[in-house]
Design an enzyme around this catalytic site. Structure first.
Site, mmCIF file in Angstrom:
data_model
loop_
_atom_site.group_PDB
_atom_site.id
_atom_site.type_symbol
_atom_site.label_atom_id
_atom_site.label_comp_id
_atom_site.label_asym_id
_atom_site.label_seq_id
_atom_site.Cartn_x
_atom_site.Cartn_y
_atom_site.Cartn_z
ATOM 1 N N HIS A 159 94.568 51.132 108.718
ATOM 2 C CA HIS A 159 95.291 52.403 108.766
ATOM 3 C C HIS A 159 96.084 52.528 107.475
ATOM 4 O O HIS A 159 96.962 51.715 107.188
ATOM 5 C CB HIS A 159 96.228 52.469 109.977
ATOM 6 N N CYS A 160 95.774 53.544 106.698
ATOM 7 C CA CYS A 160 96.407 53.717 105.389
ATOM 8 C C CYS A 160 97.569 54.695 105.514
ATOM 9 O O CYS A 160 97.384 55.855 105.904
ATOM 10 C CB CYS A 160 95.393 54.230 104.370
ATOM 11 N N VAL A 161 98.767 54.239 105.166
ATOM 12 C CA VAL A 161 99.940 55.109 105.264
ATOM 13 C C VAL A 161 99.929 56.180 104.182
ATOM 14 O O VAL A 161 100.571 57.222 104.324
ATOM 15 C CB VAL A 161 101.239 54.282 105.171
#
Length: 410
Positions: free
Chosen positions: A263-265
């Site tokens: 999950h890429c912020v």
């Protein structure tokens, strides 16, 4: 609702003009602060929720709520950069503390398992503001040609286009229509094995499995011969579906994703089977555009020096405020570019070994992977088929037709 009215979190009709009214928690907090008393447990959270709910702007169908995490980058980034341009020591302190603050906020939200638009807002606003400073402070000096400005602009547009594609569906598995756990009456003699993360591997046997392997059952619960031996499908208790190999459940998005990487912020979304290529493309365009912009700026501010030397030794950088601001923005871009370059390097190495970030973390946890290249990559050995085959597999992601959901099978 008129343009200034809205329905608050308690379901009541409210008005923007009453944003400071009827807030018992805030009144009690101010009173306790004036009397030097401690706040009751949960008071700050309730005050923050109230403020976030009332922070809105007028709109046609009613006041629209503004995400609080969008505001700090828009306000603080220009202020910090302008203050850093006043003196060399101020620039050193601010440019050193900014990454520390960003990392602290990342770990804070990660620990709370919260989604936030702060990092996406910071990234997009940084791009826009750096481009604005480049056009306002660097281009008017006359050392940057028209073709170079066009090339930089095209790189920025291509990066935003790839980023827009990366923000789309990463490959979410369809959620069954019913929230009830699907029946497994057609799968006799199944054994369920518990796991520490709440997901249960399912091992099935009998005539029903024989028919499924022969192709009668297709989709997410299909056991294909292409998968390595020993790879098991997982039953996700939260999404109520059978996950295919390499899929994972994202605790921030609350969905299962095909070939989940992480999950890429920075895009506020997962990176999975459908958007992994666009994610790599966006990182690549960012690196090329950022390095090109840094080079053009240093050639303008520090004449007669190579970009690398000028980055560390530029005597005339603080001779005027325009040069100081440009030089400060160059260092800000260099710090961000170094971080994104590290992310891109890890991604390229993982693709070369056909391993995802999620699989690497699980391999480290279970002590089943090999550390290679000084620990930069974890080779699990499950899907590694050689450099060319691994890249061929990556370039073909998302090209296969969509499969049926687990609900259709079980």
């Amino acid at each position: 609702l008129c343009c200034c009215e809205y329905v608050d979190r308690r379901g009541e009709r409210n008005h923007l003009a009453a944003c400071c009214c009827d807030c018992e928690d805030l009144d009690e907090g101010c009173e306790r602060w004036l009397t030097c008393k401690s706040l009751p447990p949960g008071a700050l959270e309730r005050i923050a929720d109230t403020v976030a709910d009332r922070l809105r702007i007028p709109w046609f169908a009613g006041a629209v709520k503004i995400n609080v995490s969008l505001v700090p980058p828009l306000v603080l980034l220009p202020v910090f950069l302008h203050v850093a341009a006043l003196h060399f020591l101020l620039g050193l302190v601010i440019l050193t503390s900014l990454p520390v603050v960003v990392l602290w906020y990342y770990y804070l939200t990660h620990r709370r398992k919260e989604r936030t638009l702060f990092f996406l807002s910071l990234g997009l606003f940084s791009l826009g503001y750096m481009y604005y400073v480049f056009l306002q402070e660097v281009v008017p000096r006359g050392h940057v040609g028209y073709s170079q400005v066009v090339a930089l602009t095209c790189g920025l547009i291509l990066m935003l286009a790839a980023l827009s594609r990366a923000k789309k569906d990463p490959g979410y598995l369809p959620i069954p229509a019913s929230n009830e756990k699907p029946s497994h009456r057609g799968l006799p003699n199944k054994s369920v094995r518990g796991s520490s993360n709440g997901l249960h591997g399912i091992t099935m046997s009998g005539a029903a499995i024989g028919r499924a392997v022969n192709g009668e059952a297709k989709g997410y619960s299909r056991m294909s011969a292409e998968e390595p031996e020993g790879v098991k499908k997982d039953w996700c208790t939260k999404c109520q579906l059978v996950r295919p190999a390499r899929a994972g459940h994202c605790r921030l998005c609350g969905r299962c994703v095909r070939r989940l990487d992480h999950h890429c912020v920075w895009i506020n979304s997962c990176v999975g089977e459908q958007n992994h290529q666009a994610f790599i493309l966006a990182l690549s365009f960012f690196m090329l555009t950022s390095v090109y912009g840094i080079t053009l700026t240093l050639h303008t501010v520090c004449r007669g020096r190579t970009p690398f030397v000028a980055l560390f030794y530029c005597p005339g950088a603080y001779s005027d405020y325009s040069s100081a601001l440009s030089f400060t923005c160059v260092w800000y871009c260099a710090i961000v570019t170094a971080g994104m370059g590290y992310i891109l390097l890890i991604q390229l190495l993982n693709i070369s070994y056909n391993v995802t970030e999620r699989e690497a973390r699980l391999a480290l946890r279970d002590n089943t992977g090999r550390r290679l290249l000084g620990g930069l990559v974890i080779d699990t050995g499950q899907y590694n088929r050689g450099f060319l085959c691994n890249w061929g597999h990556f370039l073909s992601l998302g090209s296969s037709p969509p499969q049926r959901s687990a609900e259709d099978i079980v």
